[in-house]
Design an enzyme around this catalytic site. Structure first.
Site, PDB file in Angstrom:
ATOM      1  N   ILE A 432      16.462  -4.504   8.450  1.00  0.00           N
ATOM      2  CA  ILE A 432      15.552  -4.540   7.308  1.00  0.00           C
ATOM      3  C   ILE A 432      15.312  -3.152   6.723  1.00  0.00           C
ATOM      4  CG2 ILE A 432      13.270  -5.348   6.567  1.00  0.00           C
ATOM      5  CD1 ILE A 432      15.278  -7.532   7.461  1.00  0.00           C
ATOM      6  N   GLU A 606       0.184 -11.075  -1.188  1.00  0.00           N
ATOM      7  CA  GLU A 606      -1.144 -10.493  -0.985  1.00  0.00           C
ATOM      8  C   GLU A 606      -2.022 -10.484  -2.216  1.00  0.00           C
ATOM      9  OE1 GLU A 606      -1.438  -6.857   1.094  1.00  0.00           O
ATOM     10  OE2 GLU A 606      -0.125  -7.540   2.707  1.00  0.00           O
ATOM     11  N   HIS A 695       7.873  -8.135  16.316  1.00  0.00           N
ATOM     12  CA  HIS A 695       6.495  -7.753  16.619  1.00  0.00           C
ATOM     13  C   HIS A 695       6.223  -7.721  18.112  1.00  0.00           C
ATOM     14  CE1 HIS A 695       6.629  -9.303  12.498  1.00  0.00           C
ATOM     15  NE2 HIS A 695       5.833  -8.295  12.253  1.00  0.00           N
ATOM     16  N   CYS A 727      11.872  -8.180  10.479  1.00  0.00           N
ATOM     17  CA  CYS A 727      11.158  -7.098   9.781  1.00  0.00           C
ATOM     18  C   CYS A 727      11.779  -5.763  10.205  1.00  0.00           C
ATOM     19  CB  CYS A 727       9.663  -7.154  10.100  1.00  0.00           C
ATOM     20  SG  CYS A 727       8.637  -6.211   8.948  1.00  0.00           S
TER      21      CYS A 727
END
Ligand code: GLN
Ligand code: ZN
Length: 762
Positions: A432, A606, A695, A727
């Site tokens: 990424i 967002e 994560h 990610c």
């Protein structure tokens, strides 16, 4: 009613002006800091906040807005709603931190965005076996502490509607909001205890009322607050709302016998409030000072707003629109800010001063604060006239680019041109963008800041990091490489520092979640790109390998979402200006021979407005800004984008409309559902659903990634499928990353070989 107050804020930051709580908490988690020391730091921060708010002239001061981690988690503790998996932990604070962060044994609660801010709260879990019970020790202790200091304390607690609406049902439980009637008796008890402890006012936060989250919001609000107001012994009740307008819920709330309602007059209009006759006997806590952006308040126009209400409501208090949790502590910590800019701004402390000033004007007339009004007028006039806010060249170019049509060729035509140019294998592997931010990288950045090395020395060091990352990727056999982003402190700040129109703060930290803080740049003017921002790094990386290296840019919507943005023009106009700068960068990358460019938009979701009726308009300009930023290159350039951090449901159509050639998207945790959703909206471009979750430090096996790719191939033909993590890798360790990517490449090769033996497996 107790004495109505006149000046307040709805809540205050707690991480500490120098991030003292962050350091103490992280030290405690790492075993370096004693419990007693952590508690001392926390108590001292509360004391400083309370005394400073009182000294600044607030006659009602929020307490219990301190938190060791998060206010929703505090409320879960208050209501006895921590999940069973942490209940076994005896120590209260350790149990609390376990719920927030997890331990070796228990998984943490989820975290998600607090309305449309950049603050993330801990999501309480409500299961069929959750039984609520009251544990008011924290709020009572903080109330006692404040009263001891002589502070006019107003305890703040999240209200029952917001608490339940923002919680998550687990283990097949019904929607948490259905359990509202179990919570009300606990709130009634709490009100009695607060009254006994000397509270004259209590603030119950109900921001959920500015969203479309609750069916029957108005009815529910009326019923709940009629019942709470009927509590036999209680303080006066302020129901605080923020981040938007209440619509029908305002009149409904006003019909219940509570004493005060807080309204956000920055995000919502004042006319709708003035038009509610039921407010005639209420204290309206008027949020006229923006609690979440950093612009100095126009005092005269705030007073006009207040004046337009004064005839129709019982009484008026001046307030911030929301907690000042969302802005930095004080402008005093900004030594480097240019003097002109400084006069345009107000951080937390300055906002409190504005509130107090406005309250004086309400009580004694504008003449009593004539000097402050004049200073505010002067700053406003100076800001409006500043040439940096009106750069003719930027505006003219934007108009002409928009007029000539910011469009690429049809997707299939692009795909053919790119395939011919790139010659990638099926199921191409990539990452990424970022690679681990090693200690060497951090040290080099610190040394540069401290003046121990110069720019040349720093750049040399970054080049050697890039060379390492390129070599690693070649060894691993990845197909599309990246330079690893070592030179980026942050994916937004990096660009803000290179673009005119932005200014970075030195100490403008804002809590993002738990102990994590961010320092959003300030977009104050028209955007100008004085020179290329990334070309040298990418071309250097490309010079080291024959494989394609992706140019790596942050998209306009994400740059906006993670900055404090000028409030003197529509967001869409600012988005387009940023998009133009990104577009110019892509054109320079193309000229430098780069064949793949990724424009990250992790924050697309967002900025989605809280009310459904506003969402289409937002998505339209957000998508247009992205397309403006990516349509300056020709069809042979493969445009990638990347999205993460969210439930994509509401924005899935917009993701398809971005029309990137390849979209990498977080999916490792949502089991490829996102592919089905993309198919459902007719998306037919390339897609790289993350095959593993970055994560966590866990190294996923080849087998599980093979399984996940097979699953993806059920939804997407191999010609469109990319293989990547979910990610960027900057938070991971190099050995974890190496092992995980080795397995990922092996998984891609295995699937290629099994399904498409004739295409080769190299
Ligand atoms: N390119 C960025 C990285 O890899 C994307 C970060 C993100 O998705 N938030 O770090
Ligand atoms: Zn991401």
């Amino acid at each position: 009613m107790a004495t109505p107050f006149t000046a307040t804020i709805l809540g205050a930051p707690r991480i500490g002006p120098n991030r003292e709580l962050k350091r103490a908490a992280e030290g405690y988690w790492a075993g370096r800091v004693e419990r007693a020391r952590l508690e001392e730091v926390a108590a001292e921060l509360r004391r400083q906040t309370l005394t400073s708010l009182t000294r600044s002239g607030l006659d009602s001061v929020p307490v219990n807005t301190f938190s060791y981690y998060d206010q929703m988690l505090d409320t879960a503790v208050l209501l006895g709603a921590l999940p069973p998996r942490v209940q076994g932990i005896d120590d209260e604070l350790d149990r609390y931190f376990a719920a927030a962060r997890g331990t070796a044994e228990v998984a943490p609660l989820e975290m998600t965005k607090w309305f449309d801010t950049n603050y993330h709260y801990i999501v309480p879990e409500i299961g069929p076996d959750t039984t609520f019970s009251l544990h008011p020790e924290k709020v009572l202790a903080e109330l006692a502490e404040a009263r001891e200091l002589g502070v006019p304390a107003r305890p703040v607690v999240i209200g029952p509607l917001t608490f339940l609406a923002l919680s998550k049902a687990v283990d097949g439980a019904a929607a948490p909001i259905e359990r509202i009637d179990e919570l009300l008796p606990l709130y009634v008890q709490l009100l009695a205890q607060l009254a006994d402890a000397g509270a004259e006012w209590v603030q119950l936060d109900e921001p959920v009322l500015v969203t479309d989250e609750l069916d029957n919001a108005a009815k529910l609000a009326h019923r709940v607050y009629t019942e709470l107001a009927a509590a036999p012994r209680r303080p006066d009740i302020l129901v605080a709302t923020y981040f938007g307008a209440l619509n029908g819920a305002l009149a409904a709330l006003a019909r219940s016998p509570i004493e005060a309602i807080g309204v956000d007059l920055v995000a919502g209009g004042v006319q709708a409030v003035a038009a509610v006759p039921e407010l005639a006997d209420k204290l309206v806590v008027a949020g006229v000072v923006d609690g979440r952006n950093i612009w100095r308040t126009d005092l005269a126009s705030a007073l006009d707003t207040l004046d337009s209400l004064s005839g129709s409501v019982g009484s008026l208090a001046v307030s911030t629109s929301c907690s000042t949790l969302h802005v930095p502590y004080s402008l005093d910590a900004e030594d480097d800010l240019d003097d002109t800019l400084r006069t345009w701004l107000a951080f937390g402390d300055e906002k409190v001063f504005e509130v107090a000033t406005l309250a004086v004007a309400l009580r004694k007339g504008r003449d009593a604060v004539a000097a402050e009004i004049e200073a505010s007028n002067a700053a406003g006039a100076n800001r409006a006239a500043d040439p940096r806010l009106h750069v003719g060249a930027t505006r003219a170019r934007l108009t002409s680019v928009l007029a000539t049509g910011a469009q690429r060729g049809p997707a299939d035509q692009r795909r053919a041109a790119q395939n011919a140019r790139l010659g990638l294998p099926l199921l191409p592997t990539t990452t990424i963008g970022s690679y681990p931010q090693t200690i060497a990288i951090r040290k080099a950045r610190a040394a540069l800041r401290a003046g121990e090395i110069d720019q040349t020395g720093y750049e040399q060091q970054m080049r050697s990091e890039i060379a390492d990352v390129v070599r690693l990727q070649e060894d691993l056999g990845l197909d599309v490489l990246v330079h690893g982003e070592p030179e980026r402190n942050d994916m937004v700040q990096y660009f803000a520092e290179k673009l005119d129109g932005f200014v970075a703060t030195q100490n403008g930290w804002v809590q993002s979640y738990g102990s994590r803080c961010v320092r959003p740049p300030i977009l104050y003017g028209d955007v100008v790109r004085p020179e290329p921002m990334t070309v040298e790094w990418i071309t250097y990386a490309q010079s080291l390998t024959d494989k394609p290296v992706k140019g790596m840019l942050t998209g306009p919507v994400t740059i906006l979402a993670w900055s404090f943005v000028r409030d003197d023009q529509p967001l869409a106009d600012s988005a387009n200006q940023i998009a133009l700068a990104i577009r110019d960068e892509t054109v320079d990358l193309q000229a430098a021979g780069v064949s793949i460019i990724q424009v990250d938009e992790p924050a697309l979701r967002e900025l989605l407005p809280l009310r459904g009726k506003d969402q289409q308009e937002y998505l339209a300009w957000a998508v247009a800004a992205f397309r403006l930023s990516t349509s300056g290159v020709d069809d042979t350039i493969q445009i990638h984008t990347h999205l993460c951090y969210s439930e994509f449901g509401e924005v899935i159509g917009a993701i398809a409309d971005l029309d990137a050639d390849v979209t990498s998207i977080e999916a490792a945790r949502s089991h490829m559902e996102v592919l089905g959703d993309l198919n459902a909206v007719g998306f037919t471009n390339g897609v790289g659903p993350g095959v593993y979750d970055i994560h966590s430090p866990r190294v996923p096996s080849t087998e599980e990634m093979v399984a996940s790719l097979r699953e993806a191939l059920e939804a997407v033909p191999a010609e469109r499928l990319w293989v990547n993590p979910d990610c960027g890798l900057k938070t991971r360790k190099t050995d974890e990353v190496t092992a995980s990517l080795r397995n990922m490449v092996a998984a891609a090769k295995a699937v290629r070989a099994q399904r498409y033996p004739s295409t080769g497996t190299s």
